[in-house]
Motif scaffolding. Sequence first.
Motif, PDB file in Angstrom:
ATOM      1  N   ARG A  78       0.385 -12.111  -7.264  1.00  0.00           N
ATOM      2  CA  ARG A  78       0.185 -12.551  -8.198  1.00  0.00           C
ATOM      3  C   ARG A  78      -0.883 -13.779  -8.575  1.00  0.00           C
ATOM      4  NH1 ARG A  78       5.137 -12.081  -5.772  1.00  0.00           N
ATOM      5  NH2 ARG A  78       6.531 -10.845  -7.940  1.00  0.00           N
ATOM      6  N   ALA A  79      -1.359 -14.348  -9.611  1.00  0.00           N
ATOM      7  CA  ALA A  79      -2.455 -14.784  -9.992  1.00  0.00           C
ATOM      8  C   ALA A  79      -2.379 -16.517  -8.231  1.00  0.00           C
ATOM      9  CB  ALA A  79      -2.389 -16.162 -10.896  1.00  0.00           C
ATOM     10  N   GLY A  80      -4.089 -16.185  -8.174  1.00  0.00           N
ATOM     11  CA  GLY A  80      -4.311 -17.044  -7.289  1.00  0.00           C
ATOM     12  C   GLY A  80      -3.893 -16.512  -5.835  1.00  0.00           C
ATOM     13  N   ASP A  81      -3.809 -16.105  -6.123  1.00  0.00           N
ATOM     14  CA  ASP A  81      -3.679 -14.547  -4.456  1.00  0.00           C
ATOM     15  C   ASP A  81      -4.880 -14.133  -4.044  1.00  0.00           C
ATOM     16  OD1 ASP A  81      -0.735 -15.068  -3.965  1.00  0.00           O
ATOM     17  OD2 ASP A  81      -0.436 -14.002  -4.828  1.00  0.00           O
ATOM     18  N   ALA A  82      -5.009 -13.838  -2.940  1.00  0.00           N
ATOM     19  CA  ALA A  82      -6.083 -13.279  -2.241  1.00  0.00           C
ATOM     20  C   ALA A  82      -5.720 -12.039  -1.669  1.00  0.00           C
ATOM     21  CB  ALA A  82      -6.915 -14.151  -1.426  1.00  0.00           C
ATOM     22  N   TYR A  83      -5.781 -10.884  -1.261  1.00  0.00           N
ATOM     23  CA  TYR A  83      -5.669  -9.767  -0.644  1.00  0.00           C
ATOM     24  C   TYR A  83      -6.277  -9.029   0.149  1.00  0.00           C
ATOM     25  CZ  TYR A  83      -6.603  -7.089  -4.995  1.00  0.00           C
ATOM     26  OH  TYR A  83      -7.523  -6.948  -6.450  1.00  0.00           O
ATOM     27  N   TYR A  84      -5.660  -8.074   0.993  1.00  0.00           N
ATOM     28  CA  TYR A  84      -6.470  -7.404   0.864  1.00  0.00           C
ATOM     29  C   TYR A  84      -5.521  -5.911   0.889  1.00  0.00           C
ATOM     30  CZ  TYR A  84      -8.134  -3.717   4.260  1.00  0.00           C
ATOM     31  OH  TYR A  84      -8.414  -2.288   5.405  1.00  0.00           O
ATOM     32  N   ALA A  85      -6.053  -4.397   0.323  1.00  0.00           N
ATOM     33  CA  ALA A  85      -5.362  -3.209   0.829  1.00  0.00           C
ATOM     34  C   ALA A  85      -6.161  -1.808   1.577  1.00  0.00           C
ATOM     35  CB  ALA A  85      -5.282  -3.108  -1.175  1.00  0.00           C
ATOM     36  N   PRO A  86      -5.228  -1.723   2.007  1.00  0.00           N
ATOM     37  CA  PRO A  86      -6.194  -1.054   3.397  1.00  0.00           C
ATOM     38  C   PRO A  86      -5.681   0.289   3.021  1.00  0.00           C
ATOM     39  CG  PRO A  86      -4.064  -1.878   3.815  1.00  0.00           C
ATOM     40  CD  PRO A  86      -4.172  -2.740   3.313  1.00  0.00           C
ATOM     41  N   PRO A  87      -6.575   1.350   3.049  1.00  0.00           N
ATOM     42  CA  PRO A  87      -6.555   3.008   2.950  1.00  0.00           C
ATOM     43  C   PRO A  87      -5.009   3.254   2.274  1.00  0.00           C
ATOM     44  CG  PRO A  87      -8.156   2.674   4.022  1.00  0.00           C
ATOM     45  CD  PRO A  87      -7.540   1.458   3.851  1.00  0.00           C
ATOM     46  N   GLY A  88      -4.302   4.011   1.374  1.00  0.00           N
ATOM     47  CA  GLY A  88      -3.345   4.776   0.986  1.00  0.00           C
ATOM     48  C   GLY A  88      -2.205   4.508   0.167  1.00  0.00           C
ATOM     49  N   HIS A  89      -2.708   3.598  -0.999  1.00  0.00           N
ATOM     50  CA  HIS A  89      -2.430   2.962  -1.913  1.00  0.00           C
ATOM     51  C   HIS A  89      -2.429   3.111  -3.068  1.00  0.00           C
ATOM     52  CE1 HIS A  89      -6.334   0.847  -1.938  1.00  0.00           C
ATOM     53  NE2 HIS A  89      -6.587   0.647  -2.749  1.00  0.00           N
ATOM     54  N   LEU A  90      -1.322   2.940  -3.848  1.00  0.00           N
ATOM     55  CA  LEU A  90      -0.789   3.240  -5.308  1.00  0.00           C
ATOM     56  C   LEU A  90      -1.117   2.015  -6.240  1.00  0.00           C
ATOM     57  CD1 LEU A  90       0.833   6.467  -5.385  1.00  0.00           C
ATOM     58  CD2 LEU A  90      -1.532   5.934  -5.491  1.00  0.00           C
ATOM     59  N   PRO A  91      -2.033   1.733  -6.913  1.00  0.00           N
ATOM     60  CA  PRO A  91      -2.270   0.267  -7.620  1.00  0.00           C
ATOM     61  C   PRO A  91      -0.722   0.398  -8.620  1.00  0.00           C
ATOM     62  CG  PRO A  91      -3.582   0.599  -8.166  1.00  0.00           C
ATOM     63  CD  PRO A  91      -3.477   2.336  -7.211  1.00  0.00           C
ATOM     64  N   LEU A  92      -0.818  -0.997  -8.753  1.00  0.00           N
ATOM     65  CA  LEU A  92       0.713  -0.999 -10.080  1.00  0.00           C
ATOM     66  C   LEU A  92       0.916  -2.229 -10.984  1.00  0.00           C
ATOM     67  CD1 LEU A  92       3.042  -0.089 -11.443  1.00  0.00           C
ATOM     68  CD2 LEU A  92       4.606  -0.690 -10.347  1.00  0.00           C
ATOM     69  N   ILE A  93      -0.446  -2.455 -11.973  1.00  0.00           N
ATOM     70  CA  ILE A  93      -0.555  -3.453 -12.689  1.00  0.00           C
ATOM     71  C   ILE A  93      -0.258  -4.188 -14.128  1.00  0.00           C
ATOM     72  CG2 ILE A  93      -2.686  -4.644 -13.204  1.00  0.00           C
ATOM     73  CD1 ILE A  93      -3.994  -1.503 -12.011  1.00  0.00           C
ATOM     74  N   THR A  94       0.090  -4.941 -14.271  1.00  0.00           N
ATOM     75  CA  THR A  94       0.707  -5.677 -15.267  1.00  0.00           C
ATOM     76  C   THR A  94       0.499  -5.962 -16.405  1.00  0.00           C
ATOM     77  OG1 THR A  94       1.133  -8.271 -14.844  1.00  0.00           O
ATOM     78  CG2 THR A  94       2.773  -6.541 -13.974  1.00  0.00           C
TER      79      THR A  94
END
Length: 126
Positions: A78-94
């Motif tokens: 959520r707002a304010g979060d930093a992230y790392y998304a490694p390979p093999g993902h699917l995003p879902l965005i609001t």
Amino acid sequence: MPSANQATTPVAVDIPQLRGRYAPVGDYTVAFELFPQDVDPAPFYAGLPDDRCQCPHWGFVTTGEVTFRWKDHSETYRAGDAYYAPPGHLPLITSGTSVVEFSPSVDLDHTMAVIEANLARAGAGA
């Protein structure tokens, strides 16, 4: 030192689901992305291994919420979060989500070629 500015980076993708600006920064691409509506882009990853994004991303959620789904779990940021998304993902965005994301350019270019072809087939070209 290379840099990018959101205000001066031209809009490269402007579709109802996404307004995206992308700039090279060394071997990476910085993405400034705004999602005006809820988006489940899973169908647009068809043709990549496991029909999932194989490009790693490092990012920061400036507004809204993004969920990354892997075969065995999901992680929501959520707002304010930093992230790392490694390979093999699917995003879902609001709706209303905005992110700044860094991705290896070579991996991102390959992924975007598949996504753009799928968008074109669906009649929603970028």
